[in-house]
Design an enzyme around this catalytic site. Sequence first.
Site, PDB file in Angstrom:
ATOM      1  N   HIS A 159       0.840  -1.224   0.000  1.00 22.23           N
ATOM      2  CA  HIS A 159       0.000   0.000   0.000  1.00 22.23           C
ATOM      3  C   HIS A 159       0.863   1.256   0.000  1.00 22.23           C
ATOM      4  O   HIS A 159       0.442   2.307   0.504  1.00 22.23           O
ATOM      5  CB  HIS A 159      -0.963   0.020   1.188  1.00 22.23           C
ATOM      6  CG  HIS A 159      -1.672  -1.276   1.410  1.00 22.23           C
ATOM      7  ND1 HIS A 159      -2.841  -1.607   0.774  1.00 22.23           N
ATOM      8  CD2 HIS A 159      -1.330  -2.357   2.167  1.00 22.23           C
ATOM      9  CE1 HIS A 159      -3.222  -2.823   1.148  1.00 22.23           C
ATOM     10  NE2 HIS A 159      -2.303  -3.309   1.978  1.00 22.23           N
ATOM     11  N   SER A 280      14.576  21.907 -15.674  1.00 21.17           N
ATOM     12  CA  SER A 280      13.385  22.659 -16.041  1.00 21.17           C
ATOM     13  C   SER A 280      13.820  23.973 -16.666  1.00 21.17           C
ATOM     14  O   SER A 280      14.818  24.557 -16.259  1.00 21.17           O
ATOM     15  CB  SER A 280      12.545  22.910 -14.790  1.00 21.17           C
ATOM     16  OG  SER A 280      11.737  24.049 -14.987  1.00 21.17           O
ATOM     17  N   LYS A 286      15.449  22.081 -10.425  1.00 28.57           N
ATOM     18  CA  LYS A 286      14.856  20.789 -10.730  1.00 28.57           C
ATOM     19  C   LYS A 286      15.770  19.837 -11.476  1.00 28.57           C
ATOM     20  O   LYS A 286      16.557  20.228 -12.320  1.00 28.57           O
ATOM     21  CB  LYS A 286      13.600  21.003 -11.581  1.00 28.57           C
ATOM     22  CG  LYS A 286      12.536  21.794 -10.859  1.00 28.57           C
ATOM     23  CD  LYS A 286      11.404  20.949 -10.418  1.00 28.57           C
ATOM     24  CE  LYS A 286      10.551  20.600 -11.620  1.00 28.57           C
ATOM     25  NZ  LYS A 286       9.384  19.832 -11.173  1.00 28.57           N
ATOM     26  N   GLU A 293       9.969   8.542 -16.728  1.00 32.27           N
ATOM     27  CA  GLU A 293       8.598   9.019 -16.979  1.00 32.27           C
ATOM     28  C   GLU A 293       8.139   8.630 -18.384  1.00 32.27           C
ATOM     29  O   GLU A 293       6.993   8.226 -18.594  1.00 32.27           O
ATOM     30  CB  GLU A 293       8.518  10.541 -16.806  1.00 32.27           C
ATOM     31  CG  GLU A 293       8.519  10.961 -15.354  1.00 32.27           C
ATOM     32  CD  GLU A 293       8.626  12.473 -15.198  1.00 32.27           C
ATOM     33  OE1 GLU A 293       7.819  13.036 -14.466  1.00 32.27           O
ATOM     34  OE2 GLU A 293       9.523  13.091 -15.790  1.00 32.27           O
TER      35      GLU A 293
END
Length: 460
Positions: A159, A280, A286, A293
């Site tokens: 979980h 970024s 970043k 991804e």
Amino acid sequence: MSSSPQLWSGRFSEPVSARVQRYTASIGFDYRLAEFDIQGSLAHARMLAHCGIISAVDLADIETGLQAILQDIRAGHFEWKLELEDVHLNIEKALTERVGDAGKRLHTGRSRNDQVATDIRLWLRYHIDMILAALRDNQRALATLAEQHADVLMPGHTHLQVAQPVSFGHHMLAYYEMLARDIERMTDCRRRTNRLPLGSAALAGTSYPIDRDMVARELGFDGICANSLDAVSDRDFAIEFCAAASLIMTHLSRFAEELILWMNPRFGFIDLPDRFCTGSSIMPQKKNPDVPELMRGKTGRVNGHLVSLLTLMKSQPLAYNKDNQEDKEPLFDTVDTLLDTLTISAEMIAGIQLRPQAMLDALRDGYATATDLADYLVKKGLPFRDAHEAVARAVRLAETRGCDLAGLTLDELQSFSDLIETDVYGVLSLAGSAASRNHPGGTAPAQVLAAAQRAKRMLD
Ligand code: ARG
């Protein structure tokens, strides 16, 4: 009279419009079958000559002509023509231009229906072999990491909550196992792909005295497709390939998702080399995990291709229908996406850098040895449900104290059960917890190390 140059044009009284020509042509993508189309044609021609259906002279002309065309294609000199519709007609026309009548005899006893089915199977078999090699590269990278980090402990989750300590190597080997099943699936799919449709002609077979087994042997097929109607029309091998590809992408996508989480500073379990990340354009702080991804994202298109092919097939009456021309783009893109993803992921796995301290901190915050404490009480005679309750209360106290279970004093622990003695601290240690799960399939570092070494030996 029609001025249409199509090879089937004699029966037609008017040419198709430019739009219809564009709509029906497949040369824009099926040129990728060229090498395999030529392989198939060579095998077919040799069989025709062997069976006395064409002459040895014709065969010699066909062989020289096709070899020359192959050189042109490889050199990028071959001019693909839209008005010749597809790869088969383009090559056949070029052959006839080179060698005359022999070129026109190549198509004896054959149809584009069994020709294209053969080409796709050859093309797919070739790429399945590349995919199998790439899957093994990923397994090797995973097993190597597992071997190096068999004794690094990290939180195992259920979980997405900290559950129990597991070896980082154990976690890597979980993906190794998924890929092992993927390899089995691909190998199995290869067996069914590796059957020869040629000889089925348009749908019913041919009246020439052909030798299909000879063609099958020449092309490295395991045998011939047993029914001509089935051979020219079904694409189930491509569909099951896409299903196996979807599962591979699904496995890689799960892994990518974990890397993304682990790389987030809230976890901070790993770092990925800069070459798999980007910055970024607006937020200078970043470092984005773009590559994982995209692995996750590209799973969507591969799943989509599977559904495309299933839908393509579902309402087709026997035998060949032009619908089947639509099998290629989904199949090609599945292979391209999968091969790129597997190649990059093997490199990325090899580049994973661990932050073991962050993993330990998360284990302590997560009371990862609570189950071990319960098991300790059970072994001393307490029924499991009572042990579970006693430990739950101990966790609550530790939470208010802001410490882990090992941070509670013996007195405090004994307030939950008088079965607890000083030896409890051995059980509450992370290393003790992991080491105690010492059976095949368990996470004890010694087991993980042995499993990683076994896995590497399997790959050699
Ligand atoms: N380009 C076609 C395909 O990909 C080749 C087979 C065409 N056969 C036919 N009868 N029109 O399926």
